[in-house]
Design a protein around this motif. Structure first.
Motif, PDB file in Angstrom:
ATOM      1  N   PHE A   1       6.546 131.456  33.001  1.00 22.41           N
ATOM      2  CA  PHE A   1       7.939 132.734  32.321  1.00 22.41           C
ATOM      3  C   PHE A   1       6.655 133.463  31.045  1.00 22.41           C
ATOM      4  N   GLY A   2       6.106 132.575  30.731  1.00 24.31           N
ATOM      5  CA  GLY A   2       5.063 133.008  29.048  1.00 24.31           C
ATOM      6  C   GLY A   2       4.743 134.238  30.045  1.00 24.31           C
ATOM      7  N   PRO A   3       3.619 134.851  31.167  1.00 27.97           N
ATOM      8  CA  PRO A   3       3.542 136.523  31.040  1.00 27.97           C
ATOM      9  C   PRO A   3       4.514 137.397  31.423  1.00 27.97           C
ATOM     10  N   TYR A   4       6.250 137.159  31.560  1.00 27.89           N
ATOM     11  CA  TYR A   4       6.638 137.936  31.277  1.00 27.89           C
ATOM     12  C   TYR A   4       8.164 137.414  29.534  1.00 27.89           C
ATOM     13  N   MET A   5       6.880 137.760  29.161  1.00 30.44           N
ATOM     14  CA  MET A   5       7.650 137.348  27.612  1.00 30.44           C
ATOM     15  C   MET A   5       7.073 138.351  27.005  1.00 30.44           C
ATOM     16  N   LEU A   6       8.271 138.953  26.700  1.00 29.99           N
ATOM     17  CA  LEU A   6       8.024 140.534  25.590  1.00 29.99           C
ATOM     18  C   LEU A   6       7.678 140.283  24.312  1.00 29.99           C
ATOM     19  N   HIS A   7       8.491 139.199  23.642  1.00 31.29           N
ATOM     20  CA  HIS A   7       8.657 139.263  21.937  1.00 31.29           C
ATOM     21  C   HIS A   7       9.306 137.546  22.406  1.00 31.29           C
ATOM     22  N   VAL A   8       8.851 136.479  21.186  1.00 36.09           N
ATOM     23  CA  VAL A   8       8.751 135.455  20.913  1.00 36.09           C
ATOM     24  C   VAL A   8       9.721 135.411  19.841  1.00 36.09           C
ATOM     25  N   HIS A   9      11.138 134.775  19.452  1.00 36.18           N
ATOM     26  CA  HIS A   9      11.875 134.344  18.313  1.00 36.18           C
ATOM     27  C   HIS A   9      11.476 132.344  18.070  1.00 36.18           C
ATOM     28  N   ALA A  10      11.238 132.651  16.748  1.00 33.32           N
ATOM     29  CA  ALA A  10      10.617 131.287  16.449  1.00 33.32           C
ATOM     30  C   ALA A  10      11.674 130.666  16.028  1.00 33.32           C
ATOM     31  N   LYS A  11      12.857 129.564  16.524  1.00 39.41           N
ATOM     32  CA  LYS A  11      14.199 129.231  15.664  1.00 39.41           C
ATOM     33  C   LYS A  11      14.200 127.775  16.602  1.00 39.41           C
ATOM     34  N   ASP A  12      14.549 126.662  15.300  1.00 36.30           N
ATOM     35  CA  ASP A  12      13.944 125.458  15.968  1.00 36.30           C
ATOM     36  C   ASP A  12      15.496 124.354  15.943  1.00 36.30           C
ATOM     37  N   LEU A  13      15.395 123.791  16.624  1.00 39.05           N
ATOM     38  CA  LEU A  13      17.141 122.764  16.855  1.00 39.05           C
ATOM     39  C   LEU A  13      17.022 121.489  16.960  1.00 39.05           C
TER      40      LEU A  13
END
Length: 304
Positions: free
Chosen positions: A212-224
């Motif tokens: 799905f990387g080619p369809y990522m428009l924005h990225v959130h950096a959150k951990d869990l």
């Protein structure tokens, strides 16, 4: 890539003050929280209105962008995360109406992406919710298309409490559903990727980005972090309640090296926006800032 922050945790602080601090801390982008102005109760990490989409003129929208640019900040996207598939018709109508206003605001600001949720009725199966999504979303997507804006659904199941159990309030969380989304609306709807939601769902992080990387428009950096004692007590059928613990990047179980390696290989070169939902770093703006700075120092080596 540009490293930035989602403004939602600064609920009582004006956008200008948030921007000045973010710029001084070396951040390069903001995702601006755009919930409707309201005095009513809201869920945690929601309800912040740093720009009122209902009343901001086109001229004022351009002024906001210019003032942020003066601080060397860009706008990665506008964020409004409601439930457009809510079972209550009046609630659904209200949140969709506001989402459309946020889309217009983004167009007036020259911001290409609005981040949101696909939504879901927790009492219904994914397949039933998907049929409802096919009825609800085309008109919203057309509205975004007409304004030159793309929508990015976050891959979050929205199941953190029992009022969201058992099905969650957002169905756009699994590869199965994402293939449907892309088949139906690919090119107009992309992903706001949050890797933390892969951890507790036990979804392979590297494989997910490969697909799905080619369809990522924005990225959130959150951990869990998985609380293994809580998992032992409740089991996986609790759907994460009582054992999935949001943390700042570097303090949880996300493999950031794998995440960034995958993003670079997929050709992603967009914003990476730190999303703060860590209870350890809340209670005051100073604590929120402390959490953001910790995350900045963890992520900075990957973001160039």
């Amino acid at each position: 890539m540009k490293l930035g922050v989602l403004t939602a945790p600064f609920a009582q602080t004006p956008l200008g003050e948030v921007a000045s601090w973010a710029s001084s801390a070396g951040f390069e982008a903001l995702e601006i929280a755009c919930w409707p102005k309201s005095s009513g109760a809201s869920r945690r990490y929601a309800g912040t209105s740093h720009i009122d989409a209902a009343s901001t003129s086109a001229a004022r929208a351009k002024e906001i962008v210019a003032s942020l640019a003066d601080k060397n900040l860009s706008v990665s996207g506008l964020g409004y995360y409601p439930n457009p598939l809510h079972p209550d018709a009046a609630h659904r109508e209200a949140v969709i109406g506001h989402l459309k206003k946020v889309i217009v605001l983004a167009a007036n600001m020259g911001v290409p992406v609005v981040n949101t949720f696909c939504g879901g009725d927790a009492s219904k199966t994914v397949d039933v919710n998907w049929q409802e999504a096919l009825k609800v979303w085309p008109e919203i997507i057309a509205h975004a298309r007409d304004h030159g804006v793309k929508l990015a659904f976050e891959n979050c199941p929205m199941i953190f409490s029992y009022d969201e159990w058992p099905g969650g309030h957002n169905i756009a969380y699994s590869p199965l559903v994402w293939r449907r989304i892309l088949e139906a609306w690919g090119g107009e709807v992309g992903m706001n990727f949050d890797p933390s939601h892969l951890v507790w769902q036990m979804i392979d992080q590297a494989r997910f980005i490969r697909e799905f990387g080619p369809y990522m428009l924005h990225v959130h950096a959150k951990d869990l972090m998985i609380d293994h004692d809580g998992l032992y007590e409740r089991g996986i059928l609790s759907a994460g309640i009582g054992w999935q613990v949001p943390r700042m990047p570097g303090l949880g179980d996300v493999d950031w090296k794998t995440i960034f390696s995958g993003l670079y290989r997929a050709g992603y070169d967009g914003p990476v926006i730190i999303e703060h939902e860590d209870r350890r770093f809340e209670g005051s703006d100073d604590q929120v800032k402390r959490g953001f700075l910790l995350a900045r120092d963890v992520l900075r080596p990957f973001v160039k």
